[in-house]
Design an enzyme around this catalytic site. Sequence first.
Site, PDB file in Angstrom:
ATOM      1  N   GLY A  32       5.864  13.848 -57.252  1.00  0.00           N
ATOM      2  CA  GLY A  32       4.713  13.339 -57.965  1.00  0.00           C
ATOM      3  C   GLY A  32       3.533  12.686 -56.970  1.00  0.00           C
ATOM      4  N   GLY A  33       2.302  12.900 -57.215  1.00  0.00           N
ATOM      5  CA  GLY A  33       1.344  12.227 -56.574  1.00  0.00           C
ATOM      6  C   GLY A  33       1.419  12.715 -54.998  1.00  0.00           C
ATOM      7  N   PRO A  35      -8.806  64.603 -89.023  1.00  0.00           N
ATOM      8  CA  PRO A  35      -9.383  65.906 -89.422  1.00  0.00           C
ATOM      9  C   PRO A  35     -10.455  66.437 -88.413  1.00  0.00           C
ATOM     10  CG  PRO A  35      -9.831  64.117 -90.833  1.00  0.00           C
ATOM     11  CD  PRO A  35      -8.812  63.498 -89.770  1.00  0.00           C
ATOM     12  N   LYS A  75      15.946  10.333 -62.781  1.00  0.00           N
ATOM     13  CA  LYS A  75      16.693   9.587 -63.567  1.00  0.00           C
ATOM     14  C   LYS A  75      17.509  10.216 -64.472  1.00  0.00           C
ATOM     15  CE  LYS A  75      15.203   4.859 -63.085  1.00  0.00           C
ATOM     16  NZ  LYS A  75      14.067   4.125 -63.145  1.00  0.00           N
ATOM     17  N   GLY A 126      -1.908   9.275 -66.849  1.00  0.00           N
ATOM     18  CA  GLY A 126      -3.079   9.791 -66.022  1.00  0.00           C
ATOM     19  C   GLY A 126      -3.257  11.335 -65.769  1.00  0.00           C
ATOM     20  N   ILE A 155       2.981   8.360 -50.374  1.00  0.00           N
ATOM     21  CA  ILE A 155       2.579   7.247 -50.907  1.00  0.00           C
ATOM     22  C   ILE A 155       3.475   6.736 -51.777  1.00  0.00           C
ATOM     23  CG2 ILE A 155       0.850   6.131 -52.204  1.00  0.00           C
ATOM     24  CD1 ILE A 155      -1.485   7.528 -50.738  1.00  0.00           C
ATOM     25  N   ASP A 193      12.035  15.561 -59.757  1.00  0.00           N
ATOM     26  CA  ASP A 193      12.352  14.546 -60.623  1.00  0.00           C
ATOM     27  C   ASP A 193      11.339  14.388 -61.903  1.00  0.00           C
ATOM     28  OD1 ASP A 193      10.056  13.221 -59.280  1.00  0.00           O
ATOM     29  OD2 ASP A 193      11.263  12.748 -57.551  1.00  0.00           O
ATOM     30  N   PRO A 206      -0.921  13.784 -59.794  1.00  0.00           N
ATOM     31  CA  PRO A 206      -0.408  13.005 -60.679  1.00  0.00           C
ATOM     32  C   PRO A 206      -0.066  13.574 -61.791  1.00  0.00           C
ATOM     33  CG  PRO A 206      -2.801  12.938 -60.398  1.00  0.00           C
ATOM     34  CD  PRO A 206      -2.131  13.928 -59.324  1.00  0.00           C
ATOM     35  N   MET A 261       3.683   1.138 -59.994  1.00  0.00           N
ATOM     36  CA  MET A 261       5.026   0.778 -60.567  1.00  0.00           C
ATOM     37  C   MET A 261       4.900  -0.718 -61.136  1.00  0.00           C
ATOM     38  SD  MET A 261       7.554   2.683 -57.779  1.00  0.00           S
ATOM     39  CE  MET A 261       6.268   2.330 -56.450  1.00  0.00           C
ATOM     40  N   ALA A 297      -1.705   9.059 -57.270  1.00  0.00           N
ATOM     41  CA  ALA A 297      -1.973   8.552 -58.723  1.00  0.00           C
ATOM     42  C   ALA A 297      -3.259   7.614 -58.581  1.00  0.00           C
ATOM     43  CB  ALA A 297      -0.780   7.763 -59.196  1.00  0.00           C
TER      44      ALA A 297
HETATM   45  C1  LIG Z   1       7.580   6.189 -57.274  1.00  0.00           C
HETATM   46  S1  LIG Z   1       5.628   5.917 -57.764  1.00  0.00           S
HETATM   47  C2  LIG Z   1       5.278   7.448 -56.689  1.00  0.00           C
HETATM   48  C3  LIG Z   1       3.644   7.518 -56.450  1.00  0.00           C
HETATM   49  C4  LIG Z   1       3.551   9.112 -56.038  1.00  0.00           C
HETATM   50  N1  LIG Z   1       3.928   9.373 -54.716  1.00  0.00           N
HETATM   51  C5  LIG Z   1       1.762   9.090 -55.757  1.00  0.00           C
HETATM   52  O1  LIG Z   1       1.325   9.062 -54.885  1.00  0.00           O
HETATM   53  O2  LIG Z   1       0.980   8.880 -56.872  1.00  0.00           O
HETATM   54  C6  LIG Z   1       5.551   6.232 -59.328  1.00  0.00           C
HETATM   55  C7  LIG Z   1       4.269   5.424 -59.784  1.00  0.00           C
HETATM   56  O3  LIG Z   1       3.190   5.944 -59.634  1.00  0.00           O
HETATM   57  C8  LIG Z   1       2.162   5.739 -60.637  1.00  0.00           C
HETATM   58  N2  LIG Z   1       1.955   6.894 -61.342  1.00  0.00           N
HETATM   59  C9  LIG Z   1       2.395   8.265 -60.971  1.00  0.00           C
HETATM   60  N3  LIG Z   1       1.799   9.129 -61.773  1.00  0.00           N
HETATM   61  C10 LIG Z   1       0.963   8.535 -62.592  1.00  0.00           C
HETATM   62  C11 LIG Z   1       0.195   9.081 -63.539  1.00  0.00           C
HETATM   63  N4  LIG Z   1       0.123  10.391 -64.072  1.00  0.00           N
HETATM   64  N5  LIG Z   1      -0.596   7.923 -64.459  1.00  0.00           N
HETATM   65  C12 LIG Z   1      -0.370   6.733 -64.220  1.00  0.00           C
HETATM   66  N6  LIG Z   1       0.393   6.376 -63.169  1.00  0.00           N
HETATM   67  C13 LIG Z   1       0.989   7.029 -62.471  1.00  0.00           C
HETATM   68  C14 LIG Z   1       3.051   4.851 -61.648  1.00  0.00           C
HETATM   69  O4  LIG Z   1       2.520   3.541 -61.298  1.00  0.00           O
HETATM   70  C15 LIG Z   1       4.318   5.316 -61.351  1.00  0.00           C
HETATM   71  O5  LIG Z   1       5.358   4.136 -61.800  1.00  0.00           O
END
Ligand SMILES: C[S@@+](CC[C@H](N)C(=O)[O-])C[C@H]1O[C@@H](n2cnc3c(N)ncnc32)[C@H](O)[C@@H]1O
Length: 466
Positions: A302-303, A43, A271, A413, A307, A249, A226, A384, A333
């Site tokens: 990972g990580g 309006p 895996k 973690g 290492i 992976d 991690p 591991m 990690a």
């Molecule tokens: C094949 S190793 C790889 C390590 C990776 N390159 C690193 O620097 O953290 C995998 C192992 O890392 C550890 N890991 C990796 N991420 C993790 C997380 N978020 N919490 C706890 N452990 C972890 C565990 O012991 C797992 O079995």
Amino acid sequence: MNLLPIFIKVSGRRCVVVGGGEVASRKVETLVRAGARVLVVAPELEPVLEAARAAGKLEWQEARFAAGHLAGAALVIAATSDHDVNAAVSREAQDLGIPVNVVDRPALCSFVMPSIVDRSPLVIAISSGGAAPVLARMVRSRLEALIPATYGKLASLAARYRDRVKEKLPTGSARRIFWENTFEGGIAERVFAGQEDLAGRDLEIALDRASDARTEGEVYLVGAGPGDPDLLTFRALRLMQKADVVLHDALVSDAIMNLVRKDAERIYVGKKANNHTLPQQEINALLVKLAREGKRVLRIKGGDPFIFGRGGEEIETLAEQGIAFQVVPGISAANGVASYAGIPLTHRDHAQAVTFVTGHLKNGTSDLDWPALARPNHTLVIYMGLEALRDICSNLVIHGLADSHPIALVQDGTTPRQRVLVSTLGQMPDAAREAGFKSPSLIIVGEVVSLHDKLNWYQGNLQPEH
Ligand SMILES: C[S@@+](CC[C@H](N)C(=O)[O-])C[C@H]1O[C@@H](n2cnc3c(N)ncnc32)[C@H](O)[C@@H]1O
């Protein structure tokens, strides 16, 4: 995601705004900027709308809303202060199948109006789906500060050359590389500096030189940290956005994979359901093959890749085959998990050294140097090691550490699912089994573990999933 973000063409099409106040005025302005033919039904008009009407930017139906006002509309916005009117507009629009937005009434909307960063022709729309408009606006202001105003000019320059680039470089990957170089290099800098003519000249030169011939690709071996995506490095993120294909992976979480370029091809090499991983040699060979096809290959791990990540083996093959590569370190990690569990790896009163080892069993036993590991004032981090936990605890006791020596187990973690179990070497194996700890888990042994109670700051399960 419960709303589908799309951009609608309204140029030259009728859009109806019901309401003549300030809120309506803001919506009208956005519609006019997008080229819509705007009809305001109200309006009365507030002064800015009245001025727009006088300037011929909108039509005005001087009336309260009534059936029939929405005929032929491409979309409708209700912005009155009268709830009944807004509800009636929503009903009629939805009956007619016209998209409708009712300001601040998500339940009456079939679409929402996002916050906009306008660098036309580049436009960024941000929405919280009505959940937190203030947050959306905050994100918008961050982007406003981050993206130079001249980005629009860069996008316009690209639009002018788009067809010619397509003609010269028929393959998508060659075009992508050409445009990335344009947007990241000197041509973009010229546009930002206001030298558009020179930018155009440089682009012509670059286009003359560009060729569709396949070039050899490159491999980026990137540590993803991690789990928490916030722990990625800037370089990791940049390369994740650049890659054509990704090998990943199970240790790389979905939250991180979501940050990889959306149209990159993904190859899972971890895996499978049958518990078999792709053999390492096959992964190495695949990296070489993909790079030879001219692709930018992201091998994300990972990580940290160096290492317990077999990253060294992968790039050894690349080096032997003369393939270009770069390595981006990640937070391992041990570092990430210890920080998020509130367990300092060294401490003046408790530990002057730290050792990282793998607890992975070879032929059912671990052949670690136990006397060297079972030391006081020393932190031991075991990757591991979950499977061999009982063996690890008993070996450390046999080689001199007390039954009561502190040990922590941390699963997942740095993620919202993080679980921490603190115990002693004597009791941990049973405690971990009872608590049902699973992989990935990290073991931390040492007096520093006793600090967890005091320094535990991360409330993973209180934080939303990324
Ligand atoms: C094949 S190793 C790889 C390590 C990776 N390159 C690193 O620097 O953290 C995998 C192992 O890392 C550890 N890991 C990796 N991420 C993790 C997380 N978020 N919490 C706890 N452990 C972890 C565990 O012991 C797992 O079995």
